[in-house]
Design a protein around this motif. Sequence first.
Motif, PDB file in Angstrom:
ATOM      1  N   GLN A   1      -2.796   5.431 -14.937  1.00 26.34           N
ATOM      2  CA  GLN A   1      -1.482   5.928 -15.358  1.00 26.34           C
ATOM      3  C   GLN A   1      -0.508   6.052 -14.193  1.00 26.34           C
ATOM      4  O   GLN A   1       0.694   5.913 -14.384  1.00 26.34           O
ATOM      5  N   ALA A   2      -1.022   6.296 -13.009  1.00 29.47           N
ATOM      6  CA  ALA A   2      -0.139   6.435 -11.845  1.00 29.47           C
ATOM      7  C   ALA A   2       0.515   5.115 -11.467  1.00 29.47           C
ATOM      8  O   ALA A   2       1.646   5.106 -10.977  1.00 29.47           O
ATOM      9  N   VAL A   3      -0.182   4.006 -11.690  1.00 33.09           N
ATOM     10  CA  VAL A   3       0.331   2.728 -11.184  1.00 33.09           C
ATOM     11  C   VAL A   3       0.600   1.672 -12.257  1.00 33.09           C
ATOM     12  O   VAL A   3       1.181   0.638 -11.965  1.00 33.09           O
ATOM     13  N   GLU A   4       0.159   1.935 -13.473  1.00 33.63           N
ATOM     14  CA  GLU A   4       0.353   0.955 -14.545  1.00 33.63           C
ATOM     15  C   GLU A   4       1.151   1.584 -15.683  1.00 33.63           C
ATOM     16  O   GLU A   4       1.870   2.537 -15.480  1.00 33.63           O
ATOM     17  N   LEU A   5       0.967   1.073 -16.869  1.00 35.71           N
ATOM     18  CA  LEU A   5       1.684   1.558 -18.044  1.00 35.71           C
ATOM     19  C   LEU A   5       1.324   2.997 -18.376  1.00 35.71           C
ATOM     20  O   LEU A   5       0.169   3.386 -18.262  1.00 35.71           O
ATOM     21  N   LYS A   6       2.302   3.741 -18.790  1.00 35.53           N
ATOM     22  CA  LYS A   6       2.053   5.130 -19.185  1.00 35.53           C
ATOM     23  C   LYS A   6       1.620   5.232 -20.643  1.00 35.53           C
ATOM     24  O   LYS A   6       0.965   6.165 -21.041  1.00 35.53           O
ATOM     25  N   ASP A   7       1.983   4.258 -21.453  1.00 39.68           N
ATOM     26  CA  ASP A   7       1.714   4.299 -22.887  1.00 39.68           C
ATOM     27  C   ASP A   7       0.517   3.412 -23.217  1.00 39.68           C
ATOM     28  O   ASP A   7       0.576   2.197 -23.100  1.00 39.68           O
ATOM     29  N   VAL A   8      -0.565   4.034 -23.639  1.00 42.70           N
ATOM     30  CA  VAL A   8      -1.782   3.288 -23.956  1.00 42.70           C
ATOM     31  C   VAL A   8      -1.544   2.253 -25.056  1.00 42.70           C
ATOM     32  O   VAL A   8      -2.193   1.214 -25.094  1.00 42.70           O
ATOM     33  N   ASN A   9      -0.589   2.500 -25.939  1.00 45.08           N
ATOM     34  CA  ASN A   9      -0.313   1.560 -27.027  1.00 45.08           C
ATOM     35  C   ASN A   9       0.394   0.291 -26.555  1.00 45.08           C
ATOM     36  O   ASN A   9       0.554  -0.642 -27.313  1.00 45.08           O
ATOM     37  N   LYS A  10       0.826   0.268 -25.301  1.00 45.38           N
ATOM     38  CA  LYS A  10       1.489  -0.918 -24.777  1.00 45.38           C
ATOM     39  C   LYS A  10       0.580  -1.755 -23.884  1.00 45.38           C
ATOM     40  O   LYS A  10       1.022  -2.689 -23.242  1.00 45.38           O
ATOM     41  N   ILE A  11      -0.706  -1.404 -23.828  1.00 53.12           N
ATOM     42  CA  ILE A  11      -1.645  -2.171 -23.016  1.00 53.12           C
ATOM     43  C   ILE A  11      -1.727  -3.603 -23.524  1.00 53.12           C
ATOM     44  O   ILE A  11      -1.771  -4.548 -22.758  1.00 53.12           O
ATOM     45  N   PHE A  12      -1.736  -3.764 -24.829  1.00 50.85           N
ATOM     46  CA  PHE A  12      -1.734  -5.094 -25.425  1.00 50.85           C
ATOM     47  C   PHE A  12      -0.313  -5.404 -25.876  1.00 50.85           C
ATOM     48  O   PHE A  12       0.292  -4.625 -26.599  1.00 50.85           O
TER      49      PHE A  12
ATOM     50  N   VAL B   1       0.841  -1.203   0.000  1.00 53.48           N
ATOM     51  CA  VAL B   1       0.000   0.000   0.000  1.00 53.48           C
ATOM     52  C   VAL B   1       0.873   1.250   0.000  1.00 53.48           C
ATOM     53  O   VAL B   1       0.590   2.209  -0.727  1.00 53.48           O
ATOM     54  N   ARG B   2       1.937   1.266   0.782  1.00 48.62           N
ATOM     55  CA  ARG B   2       2.836   2.428   0.792  1.00 48.62           C
ATOM     56  C   ARG B   2       3.451   2.657  -0.588  1.00 48.62           C
ATOM     57  O   ARG B   2       3.608   3.802  -1.018  1.00 48.62           O
ATOM     58  N   ASN B   3       3.789   1.583  -1.296  1.00 47.73           N
ATOM     59  CA  ASN B   3       4.323   1.729  -2.653  1.00 47.73           C
ATOM     60  C   ASN B   3       3.272   2.310  -3.591  1.00 47.73           C
ATOM     61  O   ASN B   3       3.581   3.160  -4.441  1.00 47.73           O
ATOM     62  N   ILE B   4       2.029   1.880  -3.435  1.00 43.09           N
ATOM     63  CA  ILE B   4       0.931   2.452  -4.225  1.00 43.09           C
ATOM     64  C   ILE B   4       0.774   3.934  -3.872  1.00 43.09           C
ATOM     65  O   ILE B   4       0.635   4.788  -4.752  1.00 43.09           O
ATOM     66  N   PHE B   5       0.812   4.246  -2.574  1.00 45.13           N
ATOM     67  CA  PHE B   5       0.732   5.639  -2.126  1.00 45.13           C
ATOM     68  C   PHE B   5       1.832   6.482  -2.771  1.00 45.13           C
ATOM     69  O   PHE B   5       1.590   7.619  -3.178  1.00 45.13           O
ATOM     70  N   LEU B   6       3.024   5.930  -2.846  1.00 45.80           N
ATOM     71  CA  LEU B   6       4.149   6.651  -3.451  1.00 45.80           C
ATOM     72  C   LEU B   6       3.858   6.970  -4.915  1.00 45.80           C
ATOM     73  O   LEU B   6       4.052   8.106  -5.361  1.00 45.80           O
ATOM     74  N   ASN B   7       3.374   5.964  -5.665  1.00 49.73           N
ATOM     75  CA  ASN B   7       3.011   6.202  -7.073  1.00 49.73           C
ATOM     76  C   ASN B   7       1.920   7.261  -7.190  1.00 49.73           C
ATOM     77  O   ASN B   7       1.975   8.137  -8.065  1.00 49.73           O
ATOM     78  N   LEU B   8       0.916   7.168  -6.334  1.00 46.06           N
ATOM     79  CA  LEU B   8      -0.193   8.126  -6.371  1.00 46.06           C
ATOM     80  C   LEU B   8       0.271   9.531  -5.973  1.00 46.06           C
ATOM     81  O   LEU B   8      -0.187  10.526  -6.544  1.00 46.06           O
ATOM     82  N   SER B   9       1.196   9.603  -5.037  1.00 52.07           N
ATOM     83  CA  SER B   9       1.762  10.903  -4.635  1.00 52.07           C
ATOM     84  C   SER B   9       2.595  11.495  -5.759  1.00 52.07           C
ATOM     85  O   SER B   9       2.478  12.687  -6.072  1.00 52.07           O
ATOM     86  N   ASP B  10       3.440  10.666  -6.365  1.00 55.39           N
ATOM     87  CA  ASP B  10       4.279  11.128  -7.477  1.00 55.39           C
ATOM     88  C   ASP B  10       3.443  11.629  -8.651  1.00 55.39           C
ATOM     89  O   ASP B  10       3.880  12.491  -9.406  1.00 55.39           O
ATOM     90  N   SER B  11       2.241  11.098  -8.785  1.00 55.98           N
ATOM     91  CA  SER B  11       1.344  11.496  -9.884  1.00 55.98           C
ATOM     92  C   SER B  11       0.425  12.641  -9.501  1.00 55.98           C
ATOM     93  O   SER B  11      -0.452  13.025 -10.273  1.00 55.98           O
ATOM     94  N   GLY B  12       0.585  13.167  -8.300  1.00 58.02           N
ATOM     95  CA  GLY B  12      -0.209  14.312  -7.883  1.00 58.02           C
ATOM     96  C   GLY B  12      -1.636  13.978  -7.471  1.00 58.02           C
ATOM     97  O   GLY B  12      -2.507  14.848  -7.502  1.00 58.02           O
ATOM     98  N   LEU B  13      -1.869  12.726  -7.063  1.00 55.02           N
ATOM     99  CA  LEU B  13      -3.212  12.327  -6.647  1.00 55.02           C
ATOM    100  C   LEU B  13      -3.371  12.273  -5.130  1.00 55.02           C
ATOM    101  O   LEU B  13      -4.485  12.396  -4.617  1.00 55.02           O
TER     102      LEU B  13
END
Length: 158
Positions: free
Chosen positions: A81-92, A42-54
Amino acid sequence: MCVSKRFPLAVHSLLFVAVLSPKKRVTSALVAESTRSNPVTVRNIFLNLSDSGLLIASAGKNGGVRLAREPKNITLWDIYQAVELKDVNKIFNMYEGSGTCPIGKNFYKILHPHMVSASNAMKADMERVTLETLMSELKELIKTSPLETCQAKSLKQQ
C-alpha cells in the motif's frame, strides 16, 4: 495485476534496513547498491515508506533511515500500500462491458466478483507475512554467508 518493481524494491529496502540498521547507518546509496538500482529511485521509495509510517529518515552527513515500527508490525500489505495502489479493487484493470452482444454486455458482471475475490485473497495473504517473517527466512538462508559480504565495499566506507 498492477505490481510494479516498486513493491519488491520496497520490500528489499525494508529488509536491508531491518537487518543492517542496528549495526550500520543505512543510506539510499547502500540500498541502491544492494538492489542494483538508482539511489534516486531508492530515495523515492524511502519517501513513500516514510509517508506511510514505515521508515524514519534523517538527512545530513550522518543521516540515514531506520524502521518506524518493529518488523513484526510491518506486513507485506503495508509495504504494498505504501508504494502501489491503495485500492485493492483496482489491482486488476477491468473494463465495463458494453454493446448489444450478451457476452460484452455481461462480461464485467461475471468477471468482476472473481477479481475482487482474488484481490481480497492476495491482501489477506500479504497481511499474514511480516518483515519479521522475511528476516527469519533470510537468516536461515544466509547461515553460511556472513553479512559482511553484503555490500562489503559500501559498508567499509562508513
